[in-house]
Write an enzyme that holds these catalytic residues in place. Structure first.
Site, PDB file in Angstrom:
ATOM      1  N   ARG A  27     -82.559  73.584  40.786  1.00  0.00           N
ATOM      2  CA  ARG A  27     -82.937  72.526  39.872  1.00  0.00           C
ATOM      3  C   ARG A  27     -83.259  73.137  38.505  1.00  0.00           C
ATOM      4  NH1 ARG A  27     -87.878  69.798  42.518  1.00  0.00           N
ATOM      5  NH2 ARG A  27     -87.803  68.562  40.599  1.00  0.00           N
ATOM      6  N   SER A  29     -85.867  72.526  36.417  1.00  0.00           N
ATOM      7  CA  SER A  29     -87.248  72.602  35.969  1.00  0.00           C
ATOM      8  C   SER A  29     -87.718  74.048  35.838  1.00  0.00           C
ATOM      9  CB  SER A  29     -88.170  71.869  36.943  1.00  0.00           C
ATOM     10  OG  SER A  29     -88.318  72.597  38.151  1.00  0.00           O
ATOM     11  N   LYS A  97     -90.791  71.842  51.163  1.00  0.00           N
ATOM     12  CA  LYS A  97     -91.395  70.522  51.402  1.00  0.00           C
ATOM     13  C   LYS A  97     -90.494  69.381  50.959  1.00  0.00           C
ATOM     14  CE  LYS A  97     -94.148  70.421  47.107  1.00  0.00           C
ATOM     15  NZ  LYS A  97     -93.527  69.232  46.514  1.00  0.00           N
ATOM     16  N   ARG A 146    -101.579  63.115  49.112  1.00  0.00           N
ATOM     17  CA  ARG A 146    -102.766  63.537  48.369  1.00  0.00           C
ATOM     18  C   ARG A 146    -103.690  62.354  48.112  1.00  0.00           C
ATOM     19  NH1 ARG A 146     -98.966  67.036  44.594  1.00  0.00           N
ATOM     20  NH2 ARG A 146     -99.141  69.090  45.589  1.00  0.00           N
ATOM     21  N   GLY A 168     -93.435  63.794  36.804  1.00  0.00           N
ATOM     22  CA  GLY A 168     -93.194  64.775  35.757  1.00  0.00           C
ATOM     23  C   GLY A 168     -93.381  66.203  36.242  1.00  0.00           C
ATOM     24  N   ASN A 169     -92.972  67.147  35.398  1.00  0.00           N
ATOM     25  CA  ASN A 169     -93.088  68.562  35.732  1.00  0.00           C
ATOM     26  C   ASN A 169     -94.525  69.037  35.520  1.00  0.00           C
ATOM     27  OD1 ASN A 169     -93.378  68.986  32.943  1.00  0.00           O
ATOM     28  ND2 ASN A 169     -91.188  69.363  32.668  1.00  0.00           N
ATOM     29  N   VAL A 170     -94.740  70.324  35.758  1.00  0.00           N
ATOM     30  CA  VAL A 170     -96.095  70.873  35.661  1.00  0.00           C
ATOM     31  C   VAL A 170     -96.677  70.671  34.266  1.00  0.00           C
ATOM     32  CG1 VAL A 170     -97.476  72.981  35.797  1.00  0.00           C
ATOM     33  CG2 VAL A 170     -95.704  72.544  37.508  1.00  0.00           C
ATOM     34  N   THR A 172     -95.988  68.413  32.049  1.00  0.00           N
ATOM     35  CA  THR A 172     -96.303  67.001  31.830  1.00  0.00           C
ATOM     36  C   THR A 172     -97.589  66.610  32.543  1.00  0.00           C
ATOM     37  OG1 THR A 172     -93.960  66.434  31.587  1.00  0.00           O
ATOM     38  CG2 THR A 172     -95.465  64.632  32.156  1.00  0.00           C
TER      39      THR A 172
END
Length: 334
Positions: A27, A29, A97, A146, A168-170, A172
């Protein structure tokens, strides 16, 4: 050191000159390319061949919908698997995961390397921990798992916090905290470790409070079943204990008939008992508002095979289903 003119070349040098680079699908990201880059370097050491990253956009990367709404199972891996089957890449690296539990036709899970920290991490303003968040605090997460456990934790400690859905990504997600839009977010500690940002976590959440997603912290290295030679080489990255642990966790998930976007947590880890070690598998299923949880565990000898690990997962799943777990998985939306 440069090879002197006329001197015989070593085996690895000859191999690297004659064989084309291996194409590793990943990916796009920052986290995905970081962890794929780590695996690429390990494969270079194993095979003596160069490895080039091939960035592929998945549906999960472009959709802005909640993962539970788009059916999170496989949305981050399908495009990579299609590229493998088409021969556009030689192997792929996934966050384990994200993998559906059903084995794909034509592909081989060649290696599961040593697992990173499987826990979740809190990134909060002002260095706060979860239990020190002020009344009315907002905690961002894109995971029903979570949300279920955080809300249950808050209820049990009399905390007035609100979980809100984010994507979103880390960058964000952490940006929601630094910009003041949210008081805290929860992310995987493994991801923060792999991109060198674990120092920004204000709390590493104990598994006793929030169980991680099945397979969290582990990577999956996948290649085409039609390339057994490459599969055998990639198997050099495999960590047997990690494979046994995540196989038990994913077997639990499969037996619950739940996808990777369902509110299910699981963790298999070693527990020492005198001079011997046993494997403890813990599982949890809950409604996302935290009002109902089924949380159970099972402990036994460390499985000697994948089949024994799967049996452990199925056994715990059967006990959880008998306690009403199936009825809790219907409420998946945040």
């Amino acid at each position: 050191m440069n090879n002197p003119a006329g001197a015989p070349k070593g085996r690895e040098e000859l191999r690297s000159e004659s064989a084309p680079p291996l194409r590793l699908g990943t990916r796009r990201s920052k986290l995905a390319t970081a962890q794929s880059g780590m695996v690429a370097e390990q494969v270079r050491q194993l095979t003596g061949r160069d490895v080039e990253l091939v960035e592929i956009t998945t549906y999960g990367d472009v959709s802005r919908e909640n993962l539970a709404q788009i059916g999170g199972t496989g949305v981050f891996v399908s495009a990579l698997r299609d590229a493998l089957l088409a021969g556009d890449i030689d192997f792929a690296v996934h966050s384990l995961k994200d993998l559906p539990t059903a084995a794909p036709e034509g592909l081989t899970l060649a290696a599961i390397p040593v697992r990173e920290d499987p826990r979740d991490a809190l990134v909060a303003r002002d260095g706060l921990t979860f239990e020190s968040l002020p009344p009315g605090a907002t905690v961002g997460t894109g995971s029903p798992r979570r949300a279920a456990q955080l809300n249950a934790w808050a209820r049990s400690h009399g905390l007035n916090v609100e979980t809100v859905p984010i994507r979103g990504n880390v960058d964000t997600r952490i940006g929601y905290v630094t910009s003041g839009k949210l008081d805290a977010v929860v992310l995987a500690a493994a991801g923060l470790n792999r991109i060198g940002r674990i120092a920004e976590a204000t709390e590493l959440i104990a598994a006793d409070a929030v169980l991680p997603a099945p397979g969290q912290g582990a990577l999956a290295v996948e290649c085409a079943a039609s390339n057994p030679e490459l599969a055998a080489q990639l198997a050099g990255l495999d960590d047997p204990l990690t494979r046994i642990a995540v196989t038990a966790e994913r077997s639990l998930l499969a037996a619950l008939e739940a996808g990777c976007s369902a509110p299910v947590g699981a963790l298999a880890d070693l527990v020492a008992d005198g001079q011997t070690s046993e494997l403890r598998l813990r599982g949890v299923v809950g409604t996302t508002d935290g009002t109902s949880l089924v949380q159970m565990s099972i402990t036994g000898p460390v499985p000697a095979s994948d089949d024994e690990a799967r049996a452990l997962g199925r056994e715990l799943a059967a006990e959880m289903l008998a306690k009403g777990a199936a009825g809790l998985m219907g409420e998946r939306a945040l």
